[in-house]
Motif scaffolding. Sequence first.
Motif, PDB file in Angstrom:
ATOM      1  N   GLU A  52      58.707 -98.864 -70.070  1.00 30.07           N
ATOM      2  CA  GLU A  52      58.184 -97.531 -70.303  1.00 30.07           C
ATOM      3  C   GLU A  52      57.556 -96.960 -69.039  1.00 30.07           C
ATOM      4  O   GLU A  52      57.125 -97.684 -68.141  1.00 30.07           O
ATOM      5  CB  GLU A  52      57.146 -97.560 -71.426  1.00 30.07           C
ATOM      6  N   ARG A  53      57.518 -95.650 -68.987  1.00 32.25           N
ATOM      7  CA  ARG A  53      56.844 -94.970 -67.899  1.00 32.25           C
ATOM      8  C   ARG A  53      55.368 -95.345 -67.882  1.00 32.25           C
ATOM      9  O   ARG A  53      54.716 -95.400 -68.931  1.00 32.25           O
ATOM     10  CB  ARG A  53      57.007 -93.454 -68.056  1.00 32.25           C
ATOM     11  N   GLU A  54      54.835 -95.593 -66.701  1.00 31.36           N
ATOM     12  CA  GLU A  54      53.466 -96.046 -66.541  1.00 31.36           C
ATOM     13  C   GLU A  54      52.703 -95.120 -65.604  1.00 31.36           C
ATOM     14  O   GLU A  54      53.191 -94.770 -64.528  1.00 31.36           O
ATOM     15  CB  GLU A  54      53.448 -97.476 -65.978  1.00 31.36           C
ATOM     16  N   LEU A  55      51.506 -94.739 -66.010  1.00 35.17           N
ATOM     17  CA  LEU A  55      50.631 -93.966 -65.144  1.00 35.17           C
ATOM     18  C   LEU A  55      50.023 -94.890 -64.100  1.00 35.17           C
ATOM     19  O   LEU A  55      49.355 -95.863 -64.438  1.00 35.17           O
ATOM     20  CB  LEU A  55      49.536 -93.284 -65.955  1.00 35.17           C
ATOM     21  N   VAL A  56      50.233 -94.575 -62.837  1.00 37.04           N
ATOM     22  CA  VAL A  56      49.762 -95.413 -61.736  1.00 37.04           C
ATOM     23  C   VAL A  56      48.430 -94.934 -61.198  1.00 37.04           C
ATOM     24  O   VAL A  56      47.494 -95.718 -61.017  1.00 37.04           O
ATOM     25  CB  VAL A  56      50.800 -95.456 -60.603  1.00 37.04           C
ATOM     26  N   ALA A  57      48.331 -93.641 -60.922  1.00 40.06           N
ATOM     27  CA  ALA A  57      47.119 -93.089 -60.330  1.00 40.06           C
ATOM     28  C   ALA A  57      47.049 -91.599 -60.596  1.00 40.06           C
ATOM     29  O   ALA A  57      48.076 -90.926 -60.704  1.00 40.06           O
ATOM     30  CB  ALA A  57      47.076 -93.360 -58.821  1.00 40.06           C
ATOM     31  N   SER A  58      45.835 -91.076 -60.698  1.00 35.50           N
ATOM     32  CA  SER A  58      45.611 -89.651 -60.896  1.00 35.50           C
ATOM     33  C   SER A  58      44.492 -89.177 -59.992  1.00 35.50           C
ATOM     34  O   SER A  58      43.608 -89.948 -59.616  1.00 35.50           O
ATOM     35  CB  SER A  58      45.249 -89.341 -62.350  1.00 35.50           C
ATOM     36  N   ILE A  59      44.534 -87.892 -59.683  1.00 38.74           N
ATOM     37  CA  ILE A  59      43.504 -87.296 -58.844  1.00 38.74           C
ATOM     38  C   ILE A  59      43.219 -85.890 -59.335  1.00 38.74           C
ATOM     39  O   ILE A  59      44.135 -85.142 -59.702  1.00 38.74           O
ATOM     40  CB  ILE A  59      43.933 -87.310 -57.353  1.00 38.74           C
ATOM     41  N   GLY A  60      41.947 -85.528 -59.376  1.00 38.69           N
ATOM     42  CA  GLY A  60      41.542 -84.218 -59.844  1.00 38.69           C
ATOM     43  C   GLY A  60      41.863 -83.127 -58.846  1.00 38.69           C
ATOM     44  O   GLY A  60      42.350 -83.372 -57.739  1.00 38.69           O
ATOM     45  N   THR A  61      41.565 -81.908 -59.226  1.00 42.07           N
ATOM     46  CA  THR A  61      41.955 -80.754 -58.424  1.00 42.07           C
ATOM     47  C   THR A  61      41.336 -80.737 -57.033  1.00 42.07           C
ATOM     48  O   THR A  61      41.974 -80.284 -56.072  1.00 42.07           O
ATOM     49  CB  THR A  61      41.603 -79.448 -59.144  1.00 42.07           C
ATOM     50  N   THR A  62      40.114 -81.213 -56.915  1.00 44.45           N
ATOM     51  CA  THR A  62      39.432 -81.211 -55.620  1.00 44.45           C
ATOM     52  C   THR A  62      39.585 -82.508 -54.851  1.00 44.45           C
ATOM     53  O   THR A  62      39.214 -82.578 -53.677  1.00 44.45           O
ATOM     54  CB  THR A  62      37.932 -80.928 -55.793  1.00 44.45           C
ATOM     55  N   GLY A  63      40.107 -83.533 -55.502  1.00 44.34           N
ATOM     56  CA  GLY A  63      40.236 -84.828 -54.869  1.00 44.34           C
ATOM     57  C   GLY A  63      39.034 -85.730 -55.046  1.00 44.34           C
ATOM     58  O   GLY A  63      39.045 -86.869 -54.567  1.00 44.34           O
ATOM     59  N   ASP A  64      38.000 -85.262 -55.732  1.00 37.05           N
ATOM     60  CA  ASP A  64      36.784 -86.050 -55.903  1.00 37.05           C
ATOM     61  C   ASP A  64      36.933 -87.164 -56.931  1.00 37.05           C
ATOM     62  O   ASP A  64      36.321 -88.221 -56.785  1.00 37.05           O
ATOM     63  CB  ASP A  64      35.619 -85.146 -56.319  1.00 37.05           C
ATOM     64  N   ASN A  65      37.737 -86.922 -57.963  1.00 34.21           N
ATOM     65  CA  ASN A  65      37.901 -87.888 -59.039  1.00 34.21           C
ATOM     66  C   ASN A  65      39.275 -88.529 -58.979  1.00 34.21           C
ATOM     67  O   ASN A  65      40.289 -87.836 -58.944  1.00 34.21           O
ATOM     68  CB  ASN A  65      37.710 -87.218 -60.396  1.00 34.21           C
ATOM     69  N   THR A  66      39.290 -89.851 -58.979  1.00 36.07           N
ATOM     70  CA  THR A  66      40.537 -90.598 -58.982  1.00 36.07           C
ATOM     71  C   THR A  66      40.499 -91.680 -60.048  1.00 36.07           C
ATOM     72  O   THR A  66      39.437 -92.204 -60.378  1.00 36.07           O
ATOM     73  CB  THR A  66      40.825 -91.247 -57.621  1.00 36.07           C
ATOM     74  N   ASP A  67      41.666 -92.006 -60.576  1.00 34.54           N
ATOM     75  CA  ASP A  67      41.803 -93.076 -61.559  1.00 34.54           C
ATOM     76  C   ASP A  67      43.042 -93.881 -61.229  1.00 34.54           C
ATOM     77  O   ASP A  67      44.040 -93.336 -60.750  1.00 34.54           O
ATOM     78  CB  ASP A  67      41.914 -92.515 -62.979  1.00 34.54           C
ATOM     79  N   TYR A  68      42.975 -95.183 -61.502  1.00 29.80           N
ATOM     80  CA  TYR A  68      44.071 -96.078 -61.184  1.00 29.80           C
ATOM     81  C   TYR A  68      44.353 -97.016 -62.339  1.00 29.80           C
ATOM     82  O   TYR A  68      43.449 -97.412 -63.079  1.00 29.80           O
ATOM     83  CB  TYR A  68      43.750 -96.926 -59.949  1.00 29.80           C
TER      84      TYR A  68
END
Length: 116
Positions: free
Chosen positions: A44-60
């Motif tokens: 299945e497709r897997e979420l690897v990383a995300s970043i908010g609009t300003t770049g301040d918030n990241t998730d992995y």
Amino acid sequence: QVQLVESGGGYVQPGGSLRLSCAASGFTFGIYAMSWYRRAPGKERELVASIGTTGDNTDYADSVKGRFTISRDNAKNTVSLQMNSLKPEDTAVYYCNAWRFQTDYWGQGTQVTVSS
């Protein structure tokens, strides 16, 4: 015309590094959150990383924490994924995603293969 174009994929040995880039156009990049997804064969497709609009918030994803770093440059309409200490299980097609409320945009993907 909305476009997300990934680049930087390739073939590397375990422990190696790659840097993926995604060039965006055709929409207001700075108001969209950005993500990298991957899909391995038969999985299945897997979420690897995300970043908010300003770049301040990241998730992995837990599987890549400490090895991958997502970043964005709103002036250049780009988002990148620095991948270090690559493992064979990182092998997949990596996709760039932009999202805002009910809007989602996807790139065509770039292949990453990690093998000895």
